[in-house]
Each structure stands twice: as structure tokens, then as C-alpha cells.
Design a protein around this motif. Structure first.
Motif, mmCIF file in Angstrom:
data_model
loop_
_atom_site.group_PDB
_atom_site.id
_atom_site.type_symbol
_atom_site.label_atom_id
_atom_site.label_comp_id
_atom_site.label_asym_id
_atom_site.label_seq_id
_atom_site.Cartn_x
_atom_site.Cartn_y
_atom_site.Cartn_z
ATOM 1 N N LEU A 20 -3.874 5.719 0.339
ATOM 2 C CA LEU A 20 -3.093 4.492 0.484
ATOM 3 C C LEU A 20 -2.139 4.553 1.671
ATOM 4 C CD1 LEU A 20 -2.312 3.526 -3.214
ATOM 5 C CD2 LEU A 20 -3.638 2.211 -1.569
ATOM 6 N N SER A 38 0.818 -1.206 0.000
ATOM 7 C CA SER A 38 0.000 0.000 0.000
ATOM 8 C C SER A 38 0.854 1.260 0.000
ATOM 9 C CB SER A 38 -0.929 -0.014 1.216
ATOM 10 O OG SER A 38 -1.695 1.151 1.280
ATOM 11 N N GLY A 90 -5.882 -1.523 1.970
ATOM 12 C CA GLY A 90 -4.860 -0.764 1.249
ATOM 13 C C GLY A 90 -4.013 -1.656 0.362
#
Length: 187
Positions: free
Chosen positions: A146, A10, A157
Motif C-alpha cells: 500500500l 492508501s 492503492g
């Protein structure tokens, strides 16, 4: 362990979109000691690092809205996204206080992931002759989201990052088909 990998993906995906913004968010919201712990930053005055981070983040946010700014950012992101992706990935492991060995493997995963997504962005930039402003705004929102999702919901994420990776693979296949269907210009 899987949660750590998803959080790394992420934050590395965020580093592929913007360079300074994910590091700035990590430093300001999650790790106050980020500026003194990282070997690259510990020799510099934290105020200077913070000022450069804020300045570069503002340039990324506002400069990406113009074609010239996009060109400059694409070149710089292509050069530095593997390093920022690796740095952000290693920072995540420090913030989660997970002792994973070898640490270079986490950095390598984050750096390669960020580089692949950056390469796809550069490809779309040159194929479209510039990224539309609505897509740049979505990219800014996604980058910030994110980073925050890496901590609040690492599974979600990471799944978004994997979806971006899947889209990158699909678009590279579309480019290959588009390129092979073009008529040859050689005599």
C-alpha cells in the motif's frame, strides 16, 4: 485532487497495519528530507530516528508473529495509529508537492481512516483470541504494498484501502449481529 485523496487513503491504511514501517519506507525511498522536515523529528538526530524506526519496524515484523507481541502491538497501534496516519497523509502531500489548504483536513482524514481500520483489527484480535500467522504475513505484505502503491499507482492503492474500509464496515455489522444474538447473561 482525487489522486491525492486515494494516495492518502492508501498510506493511511498502511499506517493502520504497522506504525513504523510506512514511515520508514516513506523516509528511505521517497523523501530523504522526511526526518528533517517533520516537526516531531527535526529536533532529533536523524541517525537516532532512523535507528528507532528500523528497530521498531523489525519488532513489528517479527513480534507480530507471537500472541504476546500481537497484544503489545495492538495496544500501541491503537494509541498511535491516528497520529501516524495523519503524519503519513501530510507527508504524502509534501512529497507530491501539492499545496492543499487546510492541511489539517488531510491529516484528519488520514488519522481517522487509520484509527477506524485499527479498531477493526483490534476487534478481530479479541474475537479470534489472536490473529493467525498467515493473516499477519498477508498484513505485512499488504502494508508494504500500500505504501508503494500510494506513489506508483495511487488509484489502485486507494481502491484497495477503500475495499479494506468496506470490509471493516461489513465486519462491524457482523459483530453487532453476533453480539445481539448472544443470550443475555444478566440475572
Amino acid at each position: 485532487m482525487l489522486t491525492l485523496v486515494l494516495a492518502v487513503l492508501s498510506v493511511s491504511a498502511a499506517a493502520s497495519m504497522r506504525l513504523a514501517l510506512p514511515l520508514l519506507i516513506l523516509g528511505l525511498f521517497y523523501s530523504q528530507e522526511l526526518l528533517t522536515e517533520i516537526a516531531l523529528f527535526n529536533r532529533l538526530d536523524p541517525r537516532v530516528v532512523l535507528a528507532v524506526g528500523i528497530s521498531w519496524s523489525l519488532f513489528e515484523l517479527f513480534g507480530s508473529k507471537k500472541l504476546l507481541g500481537q497484544r503489545v502491538l495492538q495496544i500501541i497501534q491503537l494509541l498511535f495509529s491516528p497520529f501516524v496516519g495523519a503524519l503519513a497523509a501530510i507527508t504524502i502531500t509534501h512529497i507530491f508537492e501539492i499545496n492543499f489548504q487546510p492541511m489539517w483536513l488531510i491529516g484528519l482524514i488520514g488519522g481517522i481512516f487509520a484509527l477506524v481500520l485499527t479498531l477493526v483489527q483490534v476487534g478481530w484480535f479479541f474475537r479470534l483470541r489472536g490473529i493467525p500467522i498467515w493473516l499477519v504475513c498477508i498484513e505485512d505484505i499488504l502494508c508494504i504494498s500500500l505504501v508503494f502503491l500510494a506513489f506508483t499507482a495511487p488509484k489502485e492503492g486507494g481502491l484497495i484501502a477503500l475495499l479494506l474500509f468496506w470490509l471493516a464496515i461489513r465486519s462491524s455489522n457482523a459483530w453487532r449481529q453476533w453480539y445481539s444474538s448472544k443470550p443475555s447473561t444478566t440475572p
